[in-house]
Design a protein around this motif. Structure first.
Motif, mmCIF file in Angstrom:
data_model
loop_
_atom_site.group_PDB
_atom_site.id
_atom_site.type_symbol
_atom_site.label_atom_id
_atom_site.label_comp_id
_atom_site.label_asym_id
_atom_site.label_seq_id
_atom_site.Cartn_x
_atom_site.Cartn_y
_atom_site.Cartn_z
ATOM 1 N N VAL A 406 0.780 -1.308 -0.028
ATOM 2 C CA VAL A 406 -0.066 -0.084 -0.021
ATOM 3 C C VAL A 406 0.890 1.260 -0.030
ATOM 4 O O VAL A 406 1.798 1.451 0.738
ATOM 5 N N SER A 407 0.545 2.224 -0.769
ATOM 6 C CA SER A 407 1.246 3.549 -0.950
ATOM 7 C C SER A 407 1.203 4.155 0.319
ATOM 8 O O SER A 407 2.316 4.613 0.765
ATOM 9 N N GLU A 408 0.227 4.473 1.064
ATOM 10 C CA GLU A 408 0.038 5.192 2.356
ATOM 11 C C GLU A 408 -0.884 4.530 3.113
ATOM 12 O O GLU A 408 -2.073 4.253 2.936
ATOM 13 N N MET A 458 0.624 9.502 10.914
ATOM 14 C CA MET A 458 -0.575 9.467 11.867
ATOM 15 C C MET A 458 -1.093 11.057 12.074
ATOM 16 O O MET A 458 -0.039 11.951 11.812
ATOM 17 N N VAL A 459 -2.302 11.001 12.048
ATOM 18 C CA VAL A 459 -2.852 12.745 12.500
ATOM 19 C C VAL A 459 -3.562 12.735 13.889
ATOM 20 O O VAL A 459 -4.283 11.864 14.040
ATOM 21 N N ARG A 460 -2.896 13.809 14.567
ATOM 22 C CA ARG A 460 -3.539 13.817 15.973
ATOM 23 C C ARG A 460 -4.213 15.084 16.116
ATOM 24 O O ARG A 460 -3.638 16.065 15.895
ATOM 25 N N PHE A 461 -5.466 15.056 16.701
ATOM 26 C CA PHE A 461 -6.236 16.095 16.947
ATOM 27 C C PHE A 461 -7.433 16.089 18.066
ATOM 28 O O PHE A 461 -7.346 14.649 18.604
ATOM 29 N N GLY A 462 -7.942 17.061 18.542
ATOM 30 C CA GLY A 462 -8.788 16.838 19.584
ATOM 31 C C GLY A 462 -10.215 16.450 19.187
ATOM 32 O O GLY A 462 -10.466 15.932 18.369
ATOM 33 N N ASN A 463 -11.149 17.148 20.034
ATOM 34 C CA ASN A 463 -12.648 16.813 19.861
ATOM 35 C C ASN A 463 -12.906 17.362 18.659
ATOM 36 O O ASN A 463 -12.616 18.530 18.347
ATOM 37 N N ALA A 510 -2.205 13.733 4.826
ATOM 38 C CA ALA A 510 -1.848 12.519 4.052
ATOM 39 C C ALA A 510 -0.842 12.981 2.814
ATOM 40 O O ALA A 510 0.195 12.116 2.653
ATOM 41 N N THR A 511 -1.002 14.056 2.174
ATOM 42 C CA THR A 511 -0.346 14.244 1.039
ATOM 43 C C THR A 511 1.118 14.612 1.369
ATOM 44 O O THR A 511 2.179 14.527 0.859
ATOM 45 N N LEU A 512 1.344 15.307 2.571
ATOM 46 C CA LEU A 512 2.802 15.708 3.297
ATOM 47 C C LEU A 512 3.379 14.590 3.912
ATOM 48 O O LEU A 512 4.563 14.874 4.022
#
Length: 647
Positions: A406-408, A458-463, A510-512
């Protein structure tokens, strides 16, 4: 019974055919009247010899030509109560055509002709008289449809622009609102009127609040920050505030201008939308095979909606909940482009055989791993299920992605993974470690060449606002039930972001990705949950019940922090973030464990989960996530909602 109300009631109850006959009768009176008045006004005498010569043939001719002309051109087809400016223009055209027919007929038959200026007077008088009658009938019918004056809803419309004027027209047709004034911040509009309704500055609310039942916010394109400012100012007057639908709903036809709704707290929280960076939204997704795990969840479903607009070749929806998967599939089918194939898969992301078959068999190129258990109290009460799903699914998805090339792969993480105080946060932190370890292994196998066959991030964020388990729907239900609102701590704060904004930032992050990235989303300003609860009460047109106002509607009760709950959340563990090409996306490099070392411990964790060894699993979790400090023994919720310690 008075004669006037009886006659007006009969007018309203008349059949369409009877109303048409009434209009024809009125026109039959107005046509000769306009001809006679034109001679009188032109010659200053009601019975001038010129009228006796020319008017004798013009009076019957006006009827002979006028009524058939009106009927053939649709004058009697329109609904009188909806007559507007276009009807007046068409009426003027018909009357001009009638005057032309009369003049041509008189010239061809060599009949006595009136003065030339009389023809212009005939046209003006016909248009004025027939138009006045129709507008008067329209206003009469609308007034009869209105409710009694004492039952009318008295409103002020905030916004004297195009939307405000359209709303006023719609409310006038509905007949159950009385518009007292327009409010607008623009000084250039003050002291002017719209249909005789004054435009005034918002400050006049202090003087006229007793004359109002509601304030209607009619600026659909208003930025979120400006909307928040206006609503806060209006709330000081303790007047209910409603708003018109959004620009998207209006332009798409999903809602009418008069489909008023209360101002939702989601309309005020967060920040003004930031347009996406064009080169970051789309690459890697267009014409690609994309899989979203946990597709039926709050974030997963919004990711699917936005990915669909970017025209992938195939979108695979992996979801373990049958109702959620069915609902999402039915929704997406309504907006599915012809070039995109949709594939719903009912199954768990923890099923290695299934995930391997999907990734390898369909040539998946991009994966968004959103499948997770996220409710802190439930995972605290069911730690083995939380670990099996949050950690186990991440391990399975990473293994399958690397094996299938898988690429990403992008993991959707949470701010609760940073220095976690609960099992859910610790499990998400361990899931992050799985992704980081897999990325580190790939980097080492690539020999430092810088090329990752599979980029893991991974992308981390809040509520996010409106997600299941959010305090917003909980508070809304409690307010609807009459209270009280239960708050765990008066000083607890949280970051909030709308679901569409979070999903759009995830797609751009995701692109970054280069491999092993930890992306952090700028969550804006933190919100004190007590302030949020108070604002929701006021938005509902209710008052707070406290020591200063014991007779208020809704009380706020503090119950104490739940097990594992933090007063505030954070996004960074032990690193400083660096900026990226997107102003709201930051990158951090955090510590990672070698994959072989981590896998051996994860095998032990799997064995503990299979053996239902809660203490052993939690002890291993504390070892792998040392920043998580267990407090007391594991606990579970009873049916009454209280906590009970396990033996």
């Amino acid at each position: 019974m008075p004669v006037k109300p009886v006659l007006l009631g009969q007018l309203v109850r008349m059949s369409p055919l009877a109303r048409r006959m009434l209009l024809i009768g009125i026109d039959a009176l107005l046509l000769p009247l306009a001809v006679w008045l034109s001679f009188w006004l032109r010659l200053a005498h009601p019975h001038h010899p010129s009228f006796l010569a020319a008017g004798i043939w013009m009076l019957p001719a006006a009827l002979l030509f006028g009524l058939p002309l009106y009927a053939l051109t649709g004058q009697y087809k329109g609904l009188t109560r909806y007559v507007g400016s276009r009807a007046l223009y068409r009426l003027a055209f018909r009357n001009g055509l009638l005057v032309l027919l009369l003049a041509c007929s008189g010239a061809m038959l060599r009949l006595p002709m009136p003065p030339r200026s009389s023809w212009i007077l005939v046209w003006l008088l016909l248009t004025a008289l027939t138009g006045t009658v129709r507008f008067a009938l329209r206003d009469l019918l609308l007034s009869l449809r209105s409710v009694a004056p004492k039952q009318m809803i008295r409103v002020a419309i905030y916004g004297a622009g195009e939307a405000g004027a359209q709303l006023a027209a719609a409310l006038r047709l509905a007949g159950n609102h009385q518009i007292i004034t327009f409010l607008d911040d623009s000084p250039s509009l003050w002291l002017r009127t719209i249909n005789d309704i004054p435009i005034q500055p918002p400050q006049v609310l202090n003087e006229i609040q007793d004359q109002l039942d509601q304030v209607l916010l009619a600026i659909p394109s208003l930025p979120r920050s400006e909307r928040r400012r206006i609503v806060v100012e209006l709330q000081q007057q303790v007047i209910p505030v409603l708003q018109i639908p959004s620009v998207d709903d209006l332009t798409s036809g999903r809602a009418r201008i008069d489909a008023l709704r209360p101002v939702a707290i989601e309309d005020l929280l967060g920040r003004d939308s930031v347009p996406p960076v064009p080169e970051l939204l789309g690459p890697g997704l267009r014409d690609a095979v994309v899989c979203v795990t946990g597709a039926g969840g709050s974030i997963g479903s919004e990711l699917c909606r936005q990915i669909l607009q970017l025209a992938p070749k195939l979108l695979i929806l992996l979801e373990s909940s049958e109702p959620s998967l069915y609902a999402l599939e039915q929704e997406l089918l309504q907006q599915l482009p012809s070039s995109v194939e949709l594939m719903p898969v009912l199954g768990s992301a923890t099923d290695l055989a299934l995930v391997n078959r999907l990734f390898a068999g369909y040539g998946v190129q991009t994966v968004f791993h959103a499948a997770a258990y996220k409710h802190v109290p439930l995972v605290e009460a069911n730690p083995l299920a939380g670990l099996a799903n949050n950690v186990g699914s991440t391990r399975v998805v990473c293994q399958a992605a690397v094996a299938a090339g898988v690429s990403e792969l992008v993991l959707i993480s949470t701010d609760k993974a940073v220095r976690p105080t609960n099992v859910m946060g610790a499990s998400k932190r361990l899931a992050e470690l799985v992704v980081q370890a897999s990325a580190l292994e790939l980097a080492q196998s690539a020999g430092g060449g810088g090329h990752f066959r599979t980029r893991l991030a991974m992308v981390r964020f809040g509520n996010v606002l409106g997600s299941s388990g959010s305090v917003v729907p909980l508070f809304r239900r409690q307010i609807a039930a009459g209270g009280p609102i239960t708050l765990t701590h008066p000083e607890i704060i949280r970051y909030f972001m709308t679901i569409p904004e979070a999903a759009q930032l995830v797609l751009q992050a995701a692109t970054l990705a280069k491999g092993g990235d930890v992306f952090l989303l700028d969550m804006g300003e933190p919100v004190r949950i007590k302030d949020l609860a108070q604002q929701m009460v006021r938005l509902g047109g209710l008052s707070l019940r406290d020591a200063q106002n014991p007779g208020g509607d809704i009380e706020i009760v503090c119950t104490g922090l739940r097990p594992g709950e933090k007063l505030y959340e954070e996004l960074l563990i032990d690193a400083e973030s660096e900026s990226t090409r997107h102003p709201l996306i930051f990158r951090a490099q955090e510590r990672a464990l070698p994959l072989d070392q981590l896998c051996s411990r994860l095998d032990v964790l799997d064995s503990a989960i299979e053996a239902q060894d809660v203490e052993g699993a939690l002890a291993l979790l504390a070892e792998l996530v040392p920043e998580w400090h267990r407090v007391g023994s594991h606990a579970k919720f009873t049916s009454s909602g209280t906590l009970k310690a396990l033996p």
